[in-house]
Design a protein around this motif. Structure first.
Motif, PDB file in Angstrom:
ATOM      1  N   SER A   1      21.366  32.660  45.639  1.00  0.00           N
ATOM      2  CA  SER A   1      20.985  31.317  45.225  1.00  0.00           C
ATOM      3  C   SER A   1      21.435  30.280  46.249  1.00  0.00           C
ATOM      4  CB  SER A   1      21.579  31.003  43.859  1.00  0.00           C
ATOM      5  OG  SER A   1      22.999  31.000  43.921  1.00  0.00           O
ATOM      6  N   GLN A   2      22.404  30.668  47.124  1.00  0.00           N
ATOM      7  CA  GLN A   2      22.893  29.739  48.122  1.00  0.00           C
ATOM      8  C   GLN A   2      22.121  29.864  49.433  1.00  0.00           C
ATOM      9  OE1 GLN A   2      27.379  29.182  48.047  1.00  0.00           O
ATOM     10  NE2 GLN A   2      27.252  31.152  47.022  1.00  0.00           N
ATOM     11  N   GLY A   3      21.131  30.738  49.472  1.00  0.00           N
ATOM     12  CA  GLY A   3      20.328  30.888  50.671  1.00  0.00           C
ATOM     13  C   GLY A   3      20.887  31.870  51.673  1.00  0.00           C
ATOM     14  N   PHE A   4      21.899  32.642  51.286  1.00  0.00           N
ATOM     15  CA  PHE A   4      22.431  33.665  52.178  1.00  0.00           C
ATOM     16  C   PHE A   4      23.050  34.772  51.338  1.00  0.00           C
ATOM     17  CE2 PHE A   4      25.906  30.675  51.482  1.00  0.00           C
ATOM     18  CZ  PHE A   4      26.987  31.503  51.222  1.00  0.00           C
ATOM     19  N   ASN A   5      23.352  35.894  51.977  1.00  0.00           N
ATOM     20  CA  ASN A   5      23.975  37.014  51.288  1.00  0.00           C
ATOM     21  C   ASN A   5      25.490  36.791  51.254  1.00  0.00           C
ATOM     22  OD1 ASN A   5      21.347  37.824  51.801  1.00  0.00           O
ATOM     23  ND2 ASN A   5      21.884  39.946  52.168  1.00  0.00           N
ATOM     24  N   CYS A   6      26.027  36.600  50.087  1.00  0.00           N
ATOM     25  CA  CYS A   6      27.450  36.313  49.960  1.00  0.00           C
ATOM     26  C   CYS A   6      28.275  37.604  50.034  1.00  0.00           C
ATOM     27  CB  CYS A   6      27.735  35.575  48.667  1.00  0.00           C
ATOM     28  SG  CYS A   6      27.336  36.523  47.180  1.00  0.00           S
ATOM     29  N   PHE A   7      29.567  37.441  50.198  1.00  0.00           N
ATOM     30  CA  PHE A   7      30.475  38.585  50.172  1.00  0.00           C
ATOM     31  C   PHE A   7      30.764  38.916  48.716  1.00  0.00           C
ATOM     32  CE2 PHE A   7      34.490  40.848  50.405  1.00  0.00           C
ATOM     33  CZ  PHE A   7      34.321  41.656  51.513  1.00  0.00           C
ATOM     34  N   PRO A   8      30.676  40.194  48.324  1.00  0.00           N
ATOM     35  CA  PRO A   8      30.827  40.522  46.900  1.00  0.00           C
ATOM     36  C   PRO A   8      32.247  40.309  46.388  1.00  0.00           C
ATOM     37  CG  PRO A   8      30.673  42.519  48.216  1.00  0.00           C
ATOM     38  CD  PRO A   8      30.353  41.380  49.142  1.00  0.00           C
ATOM     39  N   CYS A   9      32.310  39.839  45.173  1.00  0.00           N
ATOM     40  CA  CYS A   9      33.600  39.614  44.506  1.00  0.00           C
ATOM     41  C   CYS A   9      33.849  40.766  43.540  1.00  0.00           C
ATOM     42  CB  CYS A   9      33.581  38.272  43.772  1.00  0.00           C
ATOM     43  SG  CYS A   9      34.986  38.036  42.657  1.00  0.00           S
ATOM     44  N   PHE A  10      34.439  41.843  44.036  1.00  0.00           N
ATOM     45  CA  PHE A  10      34.867  42.916  43.141  1.00  0.00           C
ATOM     46  C   PHE A  10      36.179  42.463  42.496  1.00  0.00           C
ATOM     47  CE2 PHE A  10      32.694  46.447  45.850  1.00  0.00           C
ATOM     48  CZ  PHE A  10      31.462  45.939  45.489  1.00  0.00           C
ATOM     49  N   GLU A  11      36.306  42.643  41.194  1.00  0.00           N
ATOM     50  CA  GLU A  11      37.412  41.974  40.503  1.00  0.00           C
ATOM     51  C   GLU A  11      38.060  42.816  39.415  1.00  0.00           C
ATOM     52  OE1 GLU A  11      35.841  38.432  38.716  1.00  0.00           O
ATOM     53  OE2 GLU A  11      34.069  39.445  37.926  1.00  0.00           O
ATOM     54  N   GLY A  12      38.159  44.127  39.656  1.00  0.00           N
ATOM     55  CA  GLY A  12      38.755  44.985  38.648  1.00  0.00           C
ATOM     56  C   GLY A  12      40.165  44.581  38.278  1.00  0.00           C
ATOM     57  N   HIS A  13      41.013  44.358  39.274  1.00  0.00           N
ATOM     58  CA  HIS A  13      42.404  43.992  38.988  1.00  0.00           C
ATOM     59  C   HIS A  13      42.518  42.578  38.422  1.00  0.00           C
ATOM     60  CE1 HIS A  13      43.026  47.537  41.542  1.00  0.00           C
ATOM     61  NE2 HIS A  13      44.185  47.651  40.911  1.00  0.00           N
ATOM     62  N   ALA A  14      41.667  41.678  38.889  1.00  0.00           N
ATOM     63  CA  ALA A  14      41.670  40.326  38.328  1.00  0.00           C
ATOM     64  C   ALA A  14      41.244  40.346  36.866  1.00  0.00           C
ATOM     65  CB  ALA A  14      40.737  39.421  39.139  1.00  0.00           C
ATOM     66  N   LEU A  15      40.270  41.207  36.532  1.00  0.00           N
ATOM     67  CA  LEU A  15      39.838  41.305  35.140  1.00  0.00           C
ATOM     68  C   LEU A  15      40.982  41.773  34.239  1.00  0.00           C
ATOM     69  CD1 LEU A  15      36.254  42.883  35.151  1.00  0.00           C
ATOM     70  CD2 LEU A  15      36.927  40.597  34.431  1.00  0.00           C
ATOM     71  N   ALA A  16      41.748  42.760  34.740  1.00  0.00           N
ATOM     72  CA  ALA A  16      42.853  43.275  33.931  1.00  0.00           C
ATOM     73  C   ALA A  16      43.846  42.162  33.604  1.00  0.00           C
ATOM     74  CB  ALA A  16      43.539  44.416  34.669  1.00  0.00           C
ATOM     75  N   LYS A  17      44.132  41.306  34.578  1.00  0.00           N
ATOM     76  CA  LYS A  17      45.032  40.176  34.328  1.00  0.00           C
ATOM     77  C   LYS A  17      44.414  39.209  33.330  1.00  0.00           C
ATOM     78  CE  LYS A  17      47.150  40.344  38.936  1.00  0.00           C
ATOM     79  NZ  LYS A  17      47.325  39.622  40.226  1.00  0.00           N
ATOM     80  N   ASP A  18      43.122  38.940  33.493  1.00  0.00           N
ATOM     81  CA  ASP A  18      42.447  38.011  32.581  1.00  0.00           C
ATOM     82  C   ASP A  18      42.479  38.530  31.146  1.00  0.00           C
ATOM     83  OD1 ASP A  18      41.870  36.267  34.622  1.00  0.00           O
ATOM     84  OD2 ASP A  18      39.826  37.004  34.935  1.00  0.00           O
ATOM     85  N   PHE A  19      42.219  39.852  30.976  1.00  0.00           N
ATOM     86  CA  PHE A  19      42.162  40.385  29.614  1.00  0.00           C
ATOM     87  C   PHE A  19      43.528  40.375  28.943  1.00  0.00           C
ATOM     88  CE2 PHE A  19      37.874  41.574  30.421  1.00  0.00           C
ATOM     89  CZ  PHE A  19      37.299  41.735  29.176  1.00  0.00           C
ATOM     90  N   LYS A  20      44.594  40.566  29.705  1.00  0.00           N
ATOM     91  CA  LYS A  20      45.931  40.441  29.124  1.00  0.00           C
ATOM     92  C   LYS A  20      46.161  39.005  28.645  1.00  0.00           C
ATOM     93  CE  LYS A  20      48.358  44.196  31.538  1.00  0.00           C
ATOM     94  NZ  LYS A  20      47.188  44.877  32.084  1.00  0.00           N
ATOM     95  N   ARG A  21      45.653  38.040  29.415  1.00  0.00           N
ATOM     96  CA  ARG A  21      45.782  36.638  29.023  1.00  0.00           C
ATOM     97  C   ARG A  21      44.920  36.360  27.782  1.00  0.00           C
ATOM     98  NH1 ARG A  21      43.993  34.562  33.418  1.00  0.00           N
ATOM     99  NH2 ARG A  21      45.983  34.764  34.503  1.00  0.00           N
ATOM    100  N   PHE A  22      43.691  36.912  27.771  1.00  0.00           N
ATOM    101  CA  PHE A  22      42.828  36.733  26.600  1.00  0.00           C
ATOM    102  C   PHE A  22      43.519  37.256  25.335  1.00  0.00           C
ATOM    103  CE2 PHE A  22      38.767  37.254  29.377  1.00  0.00           C
ATOM    104  CZ  PHE A  22      38.934  35.978  29.865  1.00  0.00           C
ATOM    105  N   ALA A  23      44.113  38.452  25.467  1.00  0.00           N
ATOM    106  CA  ALA A  23      44.752  39.061  24.298  1.00  0.00           C
ATOM    107  C   ALA A  23      45.941  38.225  23.837  1.00  0.00           C
ATOM    108  CB  ALA A  23      45.196  40.481  24.636  1.00  0.00           C
ATOM    109  N   ALA A  24      46.743  37.741  24.799  1.00  0.00           N
ATOM    110  CA  ALA A  24      47.908  36.929  24.445  1.00  0.00           C
ATOM    111  C   ALA A  24      47.495  35.623  23.780  1.00  0.00           C
ATOM    112  CB  ALA A  24      48.749  36.658  25.693  1.00  0.00           C
TER     113      ALA A  24
END
Length: 253
Positions: A1-24
């Motif tokens: 959408s920005q007119g170029f191929n972006c670098f992928p944001c793989f976020e497995g470890h970030a998701l794990a941190k987010d879900f612990k926060r969601f649960a808390a």
């Protein structure tokens, strides 16, 4: 959408941190808005069941079950791309930025892409079953090709940027329109061998059009202005949606 191929944001470890926060915080629901579907969406399901799970154990399970004999190089590849994206030292001033120059000068560097290509090749060689091969191909033809195309486009634009900037700063080209014998408003009756010709060898953004040059001719007979476009392209690749603003058309202004 920005007119170029972006670098992928793989976020497995970030998701794990987010879900612990969601649960808390006792979050009851959320909307996943964009992710690498294969790994992250699988993690969404697992972590929704139990946010306290070990994300590395989950990733081991995913790659072993999904890629079979090709699991190890595919896991190494995922983790390397993920770590590159989330490492603040890879960004100017330590601030994450999705700009094209950051994507391919700071994150997807030539050295990293070469190392990651070796992992893609190793995964392809290790894949044993038809399912393993198909799943490695899914990543290679989807995510990896998107990344290599992105770096290639950026490298190409960088190589030609000075010339593009110079052309943009210059006045638009002008052409003398040749007067030809009367053609009676019939373009097929024009002697095009006498007509002025302009060569179009750049895209609308100013970069060289790879392997393609269009001839644009102008003529007038004192009564009518005639234009002719000669675009030697592969017509089998063209799309005509029977619509003036979609598909492959030339527009004259």
């Amino acid at each position: 959408s920005q007119g170029f191929n972006c670098f992928p944001c793989f976020e497995g470890h970030a998701l794990a941190k987010d879900f612990k926060r969601f649960a808390a915080d006792r979050v009851k629901g959320f909307m996943p808005c964009g992710a690498y579907e294969l790994v992250e969406y699988w993690l969404y399901g697992k972590l929704t069941d139990d946010a306290g799970q070990d994300v590395d154990a989950l990733l081991n399970e995913f790659f072993t079950r999904f890629y079979g004999a090709a699991a190890e190089p595919m896991k190494q590849l995922y983790l390397a791309i993920e770590a590159t994206y989330w490492n603040p030292t890879n960004y100017p001033n330590g601030q994450q930025n999705s700009a094209e120059a950051i994507a391919w000068d700071n994150l997807g560097t030539a050295e990293r892409m070469t190392a990651w290509q070796a992992l893609v090749d190793a995964a392809g060689a290790a894949a044993a079953t038809d399912a393993d091969k198909a799943r490695v191909a899914l990543f290679r033809d989807g995510v990896w090709k998107y990344m290599t195309d992105g770096r290639e486009k950026w490298t190409f634009r960088k190589a030609h940027q000075a010339a593009v900037d110079q052309a943009r700063a210059a006045l638009p080209p002008s052409f003398a329109v040749t007067r030809v014998p009367p053609a009676g408003n019939d373009p097929t009756a024009v002697d095009w061998s006498q007509a002025a010709t302009a060569r179009i060898d750049r895209s609308v953004s100013g970069y060289p059009a790879k392997g393609r040059t269009v001839a644009l001719q102008f003529a007038h007979d004192g009564q009518s202005l005639y234009l002719r476009l000669d675009d030697p392209c592969d017509t089998a690749t063209l799309n005509d949606y029977d619509c003036d603003w979609w598909g492959d058309h030339w527009e004259l202004f």
